[in-house]
Write a protein that holds these residues in place. Structure first.
Motif, PDB file in Angstrom:
ATOM      1  N   GLU A 275       0.898  -1.024   0.046  1.00 29.06           N
ATOM      2  CA  GLU A 275       0.044   0.014  -0.028  1.00 29.06           C
ATOM      3  C   GLU A 275       1.066   1.262   0.175  1.00 29.06           C
ATOM      4  O   GLU A 275       0.719   2.110  -0.636  1.00 29.06           O
ATOM      5  N   GLN A 276       2.045   1.249   0.769  1.00 28.53           N
ATOM      6  CA  GLN A 276       2.773   2.385   0.938  1.00 28.53           C
ATOM      7  C   GLN A 276       3.563   2.672  -0.180  1.00 28.53           C
ATOM      8  O   GLN A 276       3.623   3.804  -1.076  1.00 28.53           O
ATOM      9  N   VAL A 277       4.190   1.431  -0.976  1.00 27.02           N
ATOM     10  CA  VAL A 277       4.777   1.730  -2.157  1.00 27.02           C
ATOM     11  C   VAL A 277       4.057   2.248  -3.293  1.00 27.02           C
ATOM     12  O   VAL A 277       4.213   3.261  -3.898  1.00 27.02           O
ATOM     13  N   LEU A 278       2.923   1.498  -3.555  1.00 27.26           N
ATOM     14  CA  LEU A 278       1.664   2.060  -4.659  1.00 27.26           C
ATOM     15  C   LEU A 278       1.070   3.397  -4.297  1.00 27.26           C
ATOM     16  O   LEU A 278       1.161   4.128  -5.090  1.00 27.26           O
ATOM     17  N   GLY A 279       1.059   3.855  -2.983  1.00 29.17           N
ATOM     18  CA  GLY A 279       0.482   5.263  -2.589  1.00 29.17           C
ATOM     19  C   GLY A 279       1.604   6.208  -3.085  1.00 29.17           C
ATOM     20  O   GLY A 279       1.361   7.278  -3.537  1.00 29.17           O
ATOM     21  N   GLY A 280       2.982   5.799  -2.926  1.00 22.59           N
ATOM     22  CA  GLY A 280       4.133   6.678  -3.143  1.00 22.59           C
ATOM     23  C   GLY A 280       4.129   6.955  -4.612  1.00 22.59           C
ATOM     24  O   GLY A 280       4.152   7.950  -5.346  1.00 22.59           O
ATOM     25  N   ILE A 281       4.184   5.683  -5.289  1.00 20.99           N
ATOM     26  CA  ILE A 281       4.095   5.941  -6.938  1.00 20.99           C
ATOM     27  C   ILE A 281       2.814   6.745  -7.288  1.00 20.99           C
ATOM     28  O   ILE A 281       2.830   7.589  -8.107  1.00 20.99           O
ATOM     29  N   ARG A 282       1.595   6.676  -6.910  1.00 19.04           N
ATOM     30  CA  ARG A 282       0.361   7.353  -7.110  1.00 19.04           C
ATOM     31  C   ARG A 282       0.484   8.776  -6.968  1.00 19.04           C
ATOM     32  O   ARG A 282       0.289   9.654  -7.680  1.00 19.04           O
ATOM     33  N   ALA A 283       1.196   9.168  -5.747  1.00 18.25           N
ATOM     34  CA  ALA A 283       1.294  10.476  -5.403  1.00 18.25           C
ATOM     35  C   ALA A 283       2.484  11.218  -6.436  1.00 18.25           C
ATOM     36  O   ALA A 283       2.240  12.344  -6.919  1.00 18.25           O
ATOM     37  N   ALA A 284       3.370  10.194  -6.891  1.00 20.00           N
ATOM     38  CA  ALA A 284       4.426  10.700  -7.813  1.00 20.00           C
ATOM     39  C   ALA A 284       3.685  11.197  -9.446  1.00 20.00           C
ATOM     40  O   ALA A 284       3.961  12.168  -9.824  1.00 20.00           O
ATOM     41  N   PHE A 285       2.888  10.221  -9.739  1.00 22.93           N
ATOM     42  CA  PHE A 285       1.983  10.409 -10.888  1.00 22.93           C
ATOM     43  C   PHE A 285       1.301  11.702 -10.712  1.00 22.93           C
ATOM     44  O   PHE A 285       1.130  12.285 -11.810  1.00 22.93           O
ATOM     45  N   ASP A 286       0.555  11.625  -9.718  1.00 18.77           N
ATOM     46  CA  ASP A 286      -0.473  13.001  -9.627  1.00 18.77           C
ATOM     47  C   ASP A 286       0.201  14.103  -9.822  1.00 18.77           C
ATOM     48  O   ASP A 286      -0.112  14.939 -10.299  1.00 18.77           O
ATOM     49  N   SER A 287       1.500  14.177  -8.926  1.00 17.64           N
ATOM     50  CA  SER A 287       2.025  15.595  -8.917  1.00 17.64           C
ATOM     51  C   SER A 287       2.734  15.678 -10.563  1.00 17.64           C
ATOM     52  O   SER A 287       2.643  16.728 -10.880  1.00 17.64           O
ATOM     53  N   MET A 288       3.172  14.407 -11.251  1.00 22.75           N
ATOM     54  CA  MET A 288       3.686  14.667 -12.479  1.00 22.75           C
ATOM     55  C   MET A 288       2.440  15.141 -13.546  1.00 22.75           C
ATOM     56  O   MET A 288       2.602  16.147 -14.358  1.00 22.75           O
ATOM     57  N   SER A 289       1.310  14.701 -13.285  1.00 19.29           N
ATOM     58  CA  SER A 289       0.053  14.872 -14.045  1.00 19.29           C
ATOM     59  C   SER A 289      -0.255  16.486 -13.932  1.00 19.29           C
ATOM     60  O   SER A 289      -0.544  17.384 -14.764  1.00 19.29           O
ATOM     61  N   GLU A 290      -0.317  17.008 -12.784  1.00 16.38           N
ATOM     62  CA  GLU A 290      -0.382  18.355 -12.238  1.00 16.38           C
ATOM     63  C   GLU A 290       0.489  19.207 -13.088  1.00 16.38           C
ATOM     64  O   GLU A 290       0.158  20.277 -13.608  1.00 16.38           O
ATOM     65  N   SER A 291       1.781  19.069 -13.187  1.00 10.10           N
ATOM     66  CA  SER A 291       2.753  19.720 -13.561  1.00 10.10           C
ATOM     67  C   SER A 291       2.543  19.627 -15.122  1.00 10.10           C
ATOM     68  O   SER A 291       2.526  20.953 -15.634  1.00 10.10           O
ATOM     69  N   ASN A 292       2.331  18.663 -15.647  1.00 10.85           N
ATOM     70  CA  ASN A 292       1.891  18.426 -17.099  1.00 10.85           C
ATOM     71  C   ASN A 292       0.750  19.389 -17.379  1.00 10.85           C
ATOM     72  O   ASN A 292       0.860  19.960 -18.426  1.00 10.85           O
TER      73      ASN A 292
END
Lengths: 389, 121
Positions: A275-292
């Motif tokens: 859960e922690q690992v997937l949560g971290g990856i999801r947060a990174a993706f969300d941040s990347m999507s926002e920047s994009n």
């Protein structure tokens, strides 16, 4: 002005001398008339002397009026020549300066247009790349969800495997209980053997008391006693084996139960880690999507700005046309003025009509009519700038 | 992909028009006046023409008249793009065979709107 003054003065003085002569001739001998005629004649001579003194370069042999008119003609011709020089040099010079400024603006605006066009292409590429990355991000986000579900299922399966051990452990526990019963039964076998042994002993005593008649019975009693001893020993061995099996089963049960608890803990910890690992990856993706998304929005805003700049740059074409018309008008006016200086008359209306032919914008026409020209820069969307036929 | 011929003596204007058309997916060919444009029509399949009116060598109205004489381009739509906004000039364009009249300066999206009504990218 000086030439004209001398001319008129010369005419007046010549007339006065002539009048004096006529009066002198027509006066006869009358004293008063003669006196007036002499006075006028003397004054005229005096005035002529004054005039000729102030103009020492003049030729005394020529009439003063002729000299003055010749001088004026020379002045006018010089003026005409000066004007012709002015027209033929000043206006072309002005035209060259205007053309130079126009070309300079044109080249600068063209370079600017090139720069902005290049900028738009680059921004478009960035937006496209960002959109591509957005698609990749969406695909990865979907993959992340699938992974999350798959890993969830793996954890669930592990949990089920651990839970599947529980019935087996229950059976082992039941087995342990059966072994206890076996122990009791082994003890009971021992007790039966002991009692049988005692019974066989009593039978041997009774057989001995019966004498010869009981000899056979004594043998049977002896055999039963032997069997009871063997049964007792077998019961003991059974008891020992059951004890060992019982110990082994208890140990196994204990180990299995401990292992199960540890597995439960491990599965729970694995679940949390996943859960922690997937949560971290999801947060990174969300941040990347926002920047994009931000990058795309800013790029689009920049493209709109540049598009507006490109509209403004089109005024170079308009300015260029106005300047070309001004140069053309100056050329036309030069021609007209040179013709006029050579004696031709200028038709102002025709000249203005000719200039009007070169107009290509509303501003020029309104300026011509001395109206306030509305700059095309202030055009609104309501303006009728697109017509379908 | 539709091909458009852009005729204007101003480099800046040609650049602006070409950029707007290229971004919408059109292929663009450039010419600096009517005479140059007529030479570019040979051997090319042009779907639409955008032409200025006031140009050296051959003006836009004369160019449109010449285009309408060509069998291959008789029905090719032509948009006039000019600083001229006088009704008499517009009528000249209409009589010559132009389909639309756009006054400079123009907004790229407005130009694209006019182009897309006459030919798809």
């Amino acid at each position: 002005m000086a030439a004209n003054g001398k001319f008129f003065l010369s005419v007046i003085l010549s007339s006065a001398v002539l009048t004096g002569c006529i009066l002198l001739l027509s006066s006869g001998l009358e004293e008063q008339s003669l006196l007036y005629a002499v006075l006028i004649f003397i004054m005229s001579i005096a005035a002529m002397l004054i005039v000729f003194r102030t103009n020492p370069a003049s030729t005394p042999k020529l009439e003063p009026a002729v000299i003055a008119s010749k001088k004026d003609a020379v002045d006018v011709q010089a003026q005409q020549q000066a004007f012709q020089e002015l027209f033929s040099q000043f206006f072309p010079l002005t035209c060259r300066q205007i053309e130079s400024a126009r070309e300079l603006t044109e080249v600068s605006i063209r370079d600017l247009s090139d720069c902005f066009a290049s900028l738009i292409v680059q921004i478009e590429q960035t937006v496209n790349a960002a959109s591509g990355e957005s698609a990749t991000g969406a695909a990865m986000s979907s993959m992340l969800e699938t992974s999350e579900q798959s890993l969830g299922r793996v954890v669930q399966n592990l949990d089920e495997v651990i839970k599947a051990n529980a019935p087996m452990l229950e059976k082992v526990r039941q087995l342990s209980e059966y072994i206890d019963e076996l122990k009791v039964m082994a003890n009971e076998v021992g007790t039966i053997a002991s009692q049988t042994n005692l019974l066989a002993l009593n039978a041997s005593i009774e057989a001995a008391r019966a004498g010869d008649a009981g000899r056979g019975f004594a043998v049977v009693a002896g055999e039963v006693r032997e069997l009871s001893i063997m049964s007792g020993k077998t019961g003991e061995r059974i008891g020992e084996k059951v004890s060992r099996i019982s110990d082994a089963i208890r140990t196994t049960l204990s180990v299995a139960e401990t292992g199960n608890d540890e597995k439960d803990k491990l599965v729970s910890e694995s679940e949390k880690t996943i859960e922690q690992v997937l949560g971290g990856i999801r947060a990174a993706f969300d941040s990347m999507s926002e920047s994009n998304e931000l990058l795309k929005q800013q790029s689009k805003a920049m493209m709109t700005d540049i598009s507006n700049i490109m509209v403004d740059l089109q005024f170079q074409d308009r300015t260029s046309q106005v300047l070309r018309q001004v140069m053309s008008s100056l050329d036309y006016m030069t021609e007209q003025l040179v013709n006029a200086s050579n004696g031709a008359s200028i038709d102002i209306d025709a000249a203005l009509a000719e200039i009007t032919k070169g107009y290509t914008t509303d501003e020029q026409r309104k300026n011509h009519k001395s109206e306030t020209a509305v700059s095309a820069a202030h055009k609104t969307d309501e303006d009728d700038d697109l017509v379908f036929f | 992909m539709a091909k458009i011929l852009v005729v204007d003596d101003s480099d800046t204007l040609r650049k602006v028009v070409c950029m707007a058309l290229a971004s919408a997916g059109y292929e663009v060919i450039e010419a600096c006046d009517g005479k140059d444009a007529l030479s570019k029509l040979n051997g090319e399949k042009i779907n639409l023409i955008i032409s200025d009116v006031n140009m050296p060598n051959m003006d836009g109205i004369s160019f449109v008249k010449e285009v309408k004489k060509l069998a291959n381009y008789k029905f090719t739509p032509i948009i006039m793009l000019t600083t001229e906004s006088e009704e008499s000039k517009k009528m000249e364009g209409k009589e010559a065979g132009a389909k639309a009249w756009v006054v400079k300066p123009f907004k790229p999206e407005k130009m694209l709107d006019a182009v897309q009504k006459l030919v798809a990218p």
